[in-house]
Write a protein that holds these residues in place. Structure first.
Motif, PDB file in Angstrom:
ATOM      1  N   ASP A 118       0.894  -1.008  -0.114  1.00  0.00           N
ATOM      2  CA  ASP A 118      -0.009  -0.031   0.029  1.00  0.00           C
ATOM      3  C   ASP A 118       1.054   1.209  -0.072  1.00  0.00           C
ATOM      4  OD1 ASP A 118      -2.360  -1.613   0.250  1.00  0.00           O
ATOM      5  OD2 ASP A 118      -2.205  -1.558   2.459  1.00  0.00           O
ATOM      6  N   MET A 119       0.493   2.334  -0.781  1.00  0.00           N
ATOM      7  CA  MET A 119       1.241   3.496  -0.876  1.00  0.00           C
ATOM      8  C   MET A 119       0.400   4.855  -0.940  1.00  0.00           C
ATOM      9  SD  MET A 119       4.273   2.286  -3.598  1.00  0.00           S
ATOM     10  CE  MET A 119       3.293   1.728  -4.772  1.00  0.00           C
ATOM     11  N   VAL A 120       0.929   5.875  -0.664  1.00  0.00           N
ATOM     12  CA  VAL A 120       0.241   6.987  -0.897  1.00  0.00           C
ATOM     13  C   VAL A 120       1.113   8.146  -1.281  1.00  0.00           C
ATOM     14  CG1 VAL A 120       0.199   7.928   1.652  1.00  0.00           C
ATOM     15  CG2 VAL A 120      -1.511   8.847   0.110  1.00  0.00           C
ATOM     16  N   ALA A 121       0.857   9.144  -2.096  1.00  0.00           N
ATOM     17  CA  ALA A 121       1.799  10.195  -2.636  1.00  0.00           C
ATOM     18  C   ALA A 121       1.061  11.404  -2.610  1.00  0.00           C
ATOM     19  CB  ALA A 121       2.150   9.753  -3.807  1.00  0.00           C
ATOM     20  N   LEU A 122       1.820  12.696  -2.486  1.00  0.00           N
ATOM     21  CA  LEU A 122       1.245  13.797  -2.610  1.00  0.00           C
ATOM     22  C   LEU A 122       2.225  14.727  -3.701  1.00  0.00           C
ATOM     23  CD1 LEU A 122       1.596  15.235   1.235  1.00  0.00           C
ATOM     24  CD2 LEU A 122      -0.381  14.402  -0.102  1.00  0.00           C
ATOM     25  N   GLU A 123       1.578  15.358  -4.439  1.00  0.00           N
ATOM     26  CA  GLU A 123       2.529  16.031  -5.553  1.00  0.00           C
ATOM     27  C   GLU A 123       2.103  17.697  -5.300  1.00  0.00           C
ATOM     28  OE1 GLU A 123       2.281  15.414 -10.331  1.00  0.00           O
ATOM     29  OE2 GLU A 123       0.489  15.902  -9.233  1.00  0.00           O
ATOM     30  N   PHE A 124       3.353  18.172  -5.516  1.00  0.00           N
ATOM     31  CA  PHE A 124       3.191  19.683  -5.602  1.00  0.00           C
ATOM     32  C   PHE A 124       3.994  20.367  -6.580  1.00  0.00           C
ATOM     33  CE2 PHE A 124       3.218  18.599  -0.895  1.00  0.00           C
ATOM     34  CZ  PHE A 124       2.290  19.497  -0.516  1.00  0.00           C
ATOM     35  N   PRO A 125       3.794  21.367  -7.267  1.00  0.00           N
ATOM     36  CA  PRO A 125       4.483  22.024  -8.012  1.00  0.00           C
ATOM     37  C   PRO A 125       6.086  22.351  -7.296  1.00  0.00           C
ATOM     38  CG  PRO A 125       2.460  23.504  -7.728  1.00  0.00           C
ATOM     39  CD  PRO A 125       2.549  22.266  -6.710  1.00  0.00           C
ATOM     40  N   ARG A 126       7.066  22.283  -8.374  1.00  0.00           N
ATOM     41  CA  ARG A 126       8.280  22.445  -7.862  1.00  0.00           C
ATOM     42  C   ARG A 126       8.491  24.031  -7.902  1.00  0.00           C
ATOM     43  NH1 ARG A 126      12.655  22.317  -5.290  1.00  0.00           N
ATOM     44  NH2 ARG A 126      14.563  21.960  -6.110  1.00  0.00           N
ATOM     45  N   THR A 127       7.861  24.695  -8.738  1.00  0.00           N
ATOM     46  CA  THR A 127       8.257  26.177  -8.974  1.00  0.00           C
ATOM     47  C   THR A 127       6.756  26.905  -8.605  1.00  0.00           C
ATOM     48  OG1 THR A 127       9.346  25.367 -11.031  1.00  0.00           O
ATOM     49  CG2 THR A 127       9.067  27.999 -10.404  1.00  0.00           C
ATOM     50  N   PRO A 128       7.196  27.811  -7.426  1.00  0.00           N
ATOM     51  CA  PRO A 128       5.778  28.523  -6.833  1.00  0.00           C
ATOM     52  C   PRO A 128       5.124  28.993  -7.982  1.00  0.00           C
ATOM     53  CG  PRO A 128       7.827  28.998  -5.845  1.00  0.00           C
ATOM     54  CD  PRO A 128       8.372  28.057  -7.020  1.00  0.00           C
ATOM     55  N   GLY A 129       3.762  29.095  -7.895  1.00  0.00           N
ATOM     56  CA  GLY A 129       2.995  30.030  -8.908  1.00  0.00           C
ATOM     57  C   GLY A 129       2.849  28.994 -10.188  1.00  0.00           C
ATOM     58  N   THR A 130       3.241  28.062 -10.350  1.00  0.00           N
ATOM     59  CA  THR A 130       3.054  27.245 -11.396  1.00  0.00           C
ATOM     60  C   THR A 130       1.978  26.359 -11.238  1.00  0.00           C
ATOM     61  OG1 THR A 130       4.744  25.562 -11.203  1.00  0.00           O
ATOM     62  CG2 THR A 130       5.437  27.499 -12.493  1.00  0.00           C
ATOM     63  N   THR A 131       1.280  25.918 -12.666  1.00  0.00           N
ATOM     64  CA  THR A 131       0.348  24.714 -12.458  1.00  0.00           C
ATOM     65  C   THR A 131       0.802  23.614 -13.456  1.00  0.00           C
ATOM     66  OG1 THR A 131      -1.355  26.448 -12.091  1.00  0.00           O
ATOM     67  CG2 THR A 131      -2.004  24.233 -12.604  1.00  0.00           C
ATOM     68  N   PRO A 132       1.530  22.629 -13.059  1.00  0.00           N
ATOM     69  CA  PRO A 132       2.192  21.790 -14.101  1.00  0.00           C
ATOM     70  C   PRO A 132       1.113  20.843 -14.502  1.00  0.00           C
ATOM     71  CG  PRO A 132       3.333  21.993 -11.921  1.00  0.00           C
ATOM     72  CD  PRO A 132       2.318  22.874 -11.541  1.00  0.00           C
ATOM     73  N   ASN A 133       1.380  20.011 -15.527  1.00  0.00           N
ATOM     74  CA  ASN A 133       0.383  18.760 -15.763  1.00  0.00           C
ATOM     75  C   ASN A 133       0.338  18.143 -14.563  1.00  0.00           C
ATOM     76  OD1 ASN A 133      -0.466  16.688 -16.714  1.00  0.00           O
ATOM     77  ND2 ASN A 133       0.724  16.656 -18.569  1.00  0.00           N
ATOM     78  N   ILE A 134      -0.776  17.955 -14.242  1.00  0.00           N
ATOM     79  CA  ILE A 134      -0.712  17.183 -12.894  1.00  0.00           C
ATOM     80  C   ILE A 134      -0.296  15.553 -12.913  1.00  0.00           C
ATOM     81  CG2 ILE A 134      -3.272  16.237 -13.613  1.00  0.00           C
ATOM     82  CD1 ILE A 134      -4.307  16.835 -10.579  1.00  0.00           C
ATOM     83  N   MET A 135      -0.229  15.227 -14.302  1.00  0.00           N
ATOM     84  CA  MET A 135       0.376  13.944 -14.431  1.00  0.00           C
ATOM     85  C   MET A 135       1.669  13.997 -14.480  1.00  0.00           C
ATOM     86  SD  MET A 135      -2.023  11.940 -16.757  1.00  0.00           S
ATOM     87  CE  MET A 135      -1.845  10.491 -16.085  1.00  0.00           C
ATOM     88  N   MET A 136       2.482  14.055 -13.227  1.00  0.00           N
ATOM     89  CA  MET A 136       4.091  13.893 -13.132  1.00  0.00           C
ATOM     90  C   MET A 136       4.723  15.324 -13.740  1.00  0.00           C
ATOM     91  SD  MET A 136       3.877  11.451 -11.628  1.00  0.00           S
ATOM     92  CE  MET A 136       5.428  10.580 -11.496  1.00  0.00           C
ATOM     93  N   GLY A 137       4.169  16.457 -13.799  1.00  0.00           N
ATOM     94  CA  GLY A 137       4.437  17.632 -14.358  1.00  0.00           C
ATOM     95  C   GLY A 137       4.954  17.485 -15.615  1.00  0.00           C
ATOM     96  N   ASP A 138       5.583  18.388 -16.228  1.00  0.00           N
ATOM     97  CA  ASP A 138       6.082  18.662 -17.559  1.00  0.00           C
ATOM     98  C   ASP A 138       7.502  19.194 -17.623  1.00  0.00           C
ATOM     99  OD1 ASP A 138       5.716  21.638 -18.002  1.00  0.00           O
ATOM    100  OD2 ASP A 138       3.630  20.648 -17.212  1.00  0.00           O
TER     101      ASP A 138
END
Ligand code: SF4
Ligand code: SF4
Lengths: 293, 375
Positions: A118-138
């Motif tokens: 079992d696992m759980v993960a959080l994802e945040f933008p690495r650069t403040p103010g950006t809205t990356p592709n939610i699927m692992m960024g770009d």
């Protein structure tokens, strides 16, 4: 193929190094008033000592996030194993602690040949103010992914690197290469020998893998940036805390400081259903988060 | 999905990546007629590469007794059952590959073996069961036949393990076509374990990453054949480089056997991976079984094998099996001998086409004793 992607990931990392991302630059805009937002209130202690069952979370507002099966990239997950995750958050100025809770009546915290954790993960933008592709960024907008793993925690709690006998207590084997070769036997531990973080080369590390990604297949672990975490399973549900250092030398998510707004996304893997990698339940939209001053 | 050309199927097929062939492709030929199941290859592979913790269940090389032997249990019948009946006749394969018959949500057909499936390799495979009546050796569901099938990773031209890895941790080396799992990047998702139809990718529960046969690449880089080849007691194997049929060279023993004599055939080519281990089929096994396993050219290959001694070139290539540790890039038959050359075109081995025979009298004058044949 892999090398190209690694280079992309490195370029993306280089493009968002500390000198390029002053804390206040490009702060995420305040969320619209009607968008459900996770609010992390200030408490006196939110570091790794804060247990998942701590009463401190009772006072924190709870947000329920709906999860969907990941059906965009192959292999897809046709059904949601975990349809909802409940989220609470607190911070003490040094640590942001996310407390994640979901229903799962099977504990999966071993990694035998054919079992999954079992696992759980959080994802945040690495650069403040950006809205990356939610699927692992770009490539231009990397993301930080903090993944807590049940079997990783079990091994760390045992204080011993994983062994086959942990999954197969009654096994016997003719040759023990460790007995024969001592430390030289470590070359027969391929992934651990080359420091693959999933192999737990350092048993004193964290149950949470701190990682960066800049698109599909690019997820790469930070060598030193550490997030902490702890999961407790009560037979019916998991409660997991993920502790994220705020600012300072250990800063993982630039811009995530008291008073700031950011966004995050969630993913849960149910070991019983052989979920791993892209076979997961995920939140397909970013959720705003605000850290009270 | 991109289209790639699979010469074993005689047609293009779907594959998740563009088809870029390596500069050269390492390959093995195995003569099943000569294998004695001594398992020397299994043991040398095990002691060379997989004696570590978490590798206890792993046999990168295994030898199983067909039709009832499997490692892991039921590996081929399970995927064949998923694959369904496919038309195998005709120059162009009219059936579907495991990529083309992938279920929605998946890259290819596949399944993850259970841990018990790895637990008892070879146990009971060719044991008899039931009471023997006088005069009978064995009673079975069908007439008695069996053969040994040695297996390693096929270092496929279109590897399903590589195609399935969602982290792109698996790569095919451009210099020799060896397929490797990057041990730094693998996260043990086991998509490769699931989708390799030959079940030659394995999960290591200790390192929590997947591992597979590395084609003895440190040896290949030095111009040496693989450990399982050079240790083989039966001299059933040859490691070398194989060309595509359009570029086949008659003086490359691998090309001669596979492309010119058409004596060695890929295992389950209908899966669509263009595997690079080629088998000389056993000559005594019912044709329908072999047809399913090695394709429609099996009967012709067996006919060729039966008269191999009449084709000097073919005999010359076959006699190079087990004759040298070096990889043979070129060979020629001359003066009753077959001569092999390495990459620098230096002669590395010379084998007579007919072994000299010396017949000694039964009575040994010097020792005053009868000679007896004890073998
Ligand atoms: S045999 Fe299996 S493990 Fe080997 S290259 Fe082909 S698909 Fe990959
Ligand atoms: S060493 Fe050769 S003869 Fe012995 S089992 Fe292996 S392939 Fe067969």
């Amino acid at each position: 193929m892999y090398r190209t992607i690694s280079i992309l990931a490195l370029l993306a990392l280089a493009a968002c190094g500390p000198s390029d991302s002053p804390v206040n630059q490009g702060k995420a805009p305040d969320p619209a008033p009607n968008v459900p937002t996770i609010v992390a209130g200030r408490v006196s202690e939110a570091g790794p000592a804060l247990a998942p069952d701590s009463g401190i979370f009772d006072a924190a507002p709870e947000l329920t996030v709906n999860l969907l099966p990941q059906t965009v990239v192959v292999p897809r997950n046709p059904e949601t194993s975990v349809p909802q995750i409940s989220v609470r958050a607190v911070h003490d100025g040094k640590w942001l602690t996310m407390r994640l809770e979901w229903q799962d009546n099977t504990l999966n915290n071993t990694t035998g040949i054919s079992d999954f954790e079992d696992m759980v993960a959080l994802e945040f933008p690495r650069t403040p103010g950006t809205t990356p592709n939610i699927m692992m960024g770009d490539a231009n907008n990397p993301v930080v992914v903090l993944q807590w793993r049940a079997a990783r925690q079990a091994a760390i709690d045992r204080g011993e690197r994983p062994e086959s006998r942990h999954a197969y207590p009654h096994m016997s084997t003719d040759i023990d290469i460790g007995d024969l070769l001592g430390n030289d036997g470590s070359v027969y531990q391929g992934a651990a020998h080359v420091g693959n973080p999933v192999s737990l080369p350092d048993i004193n590390s964290s149950p949470v893998l701190a990682q960066v990604a800049a698109g599909f297949s690019t997820l790469t672990s930070f060598k030193e940036r550490i997030a902490e975490g702890r999961g407790v399973h009560n037979g019916e549900r998991w409660r997991v805390t993920i502790h994220i250092p705020l600012g300072g030398e250990l800063e993982l998510v630039p811009g995530l400081v008291p008073g700031a707004n950011s966004i995050l996304a969630f993913a849960v893997w149910d070991g019983k259903h052989e979920e791993r990698g892209s076979r997961k339940s995920w939140s397909p939209a970013w959720t705003p988060i605000r850290l009270d001053d | 999905m991109p289209k790639v050309y699979n010469w074993q199927l005689g047609r293009e097929m779907d594959y998740p990546y563009n088809g870029i062939r390596p500069k050269r492709q390492v390959a093995l030929i195995m003569d099943t007629n000569k294998c004695i199941a001594c398992q020397t290859c299994t043991v040398i592979c095990k002691t060379t590469w997989t004696p570590g913790r978490g590798q206890e269940h792993m046999l990168w090389n295994n030898v199983e007794s067909k039709p009832y032997g499997f490692y892991p249990l039921g590996w081929d019948v399970k995927i064949l059952e998923q694959h369904g009946v496919q038309p195998l006749d005709g120059d162009t394969y009219a059936g579907k590959t495991i990529f083309e018959s992938a279920p929605a949500n998946e890259i290819a057909l596949g399944y993850i073996p259970g841990d018990q499936d790895y637990a008892h390799p070879n146990v009971g495979e060719d044991d008899s069961f039931g009471n023997m009546t006088r005069g009978a050796h064995l009673s079975m569901q069908h007439n008695q036949w069996m053969f040994y099938l040695p297996r390693i990773c096929n270092h496929c031209t279109y590897p399903s393990c590589l195609a399935s890895c969602s982290r792109q941790s698996i790569y095919k080396r451009p210099e020799d076509g060896v397929v490797l799992i990057d041990q730094e990047r693998c996260r043990g998702y086991r998509e490769c374990v699931k989708n390799c139809p030959y079940k030659k990718s394995f999960f290591n529960p200790v390192t929590r990453a997947s591992e597979k046969c590395i084609g003895c690449y440190p040896k290949i880089e030095k111009g040496h054949q693989t450990q399982c080849t050079t240790s083989c007691i039966g001299k059933i194997r040859m490691t070398g480089f194989i060309s595509t049929p359009d570029k086949a060279r008659e003086d490359n023993p691998m090309d001669y056997i596979v492309h010119h004599a058409k004596l060695a055939l890929p295992l389950y080519p209908q899966f669509g991976l263009e595997p690079n281990v080629y088998y000389i089929p056993p000559i005594h096994v019912p044709p329908p079984f072999l047809h399913q396993m090695f394709g429609r050219k099996t009967a012709a290959a067996i006919a060729t094998y039966r008269k191999a001694a009449q084709d000097e070139k073919l005999l010359g290539a076959l006699l190079l099996f087990g004759a040298t540790e070096r990889i043979i890039h070129r060979y020629k038959v001359e003066g009753g001998q077959t001569i092999g050359y390495d990459e620098t075109d230096t002669e590395v081995v010379r084998v007579p086409l007919v072994e000299p025979v010396k017949i000694r009298p039964v009575w040994d004058e010097a020792h005053g004793a009868y000679r007896t044949n004890v073998t």
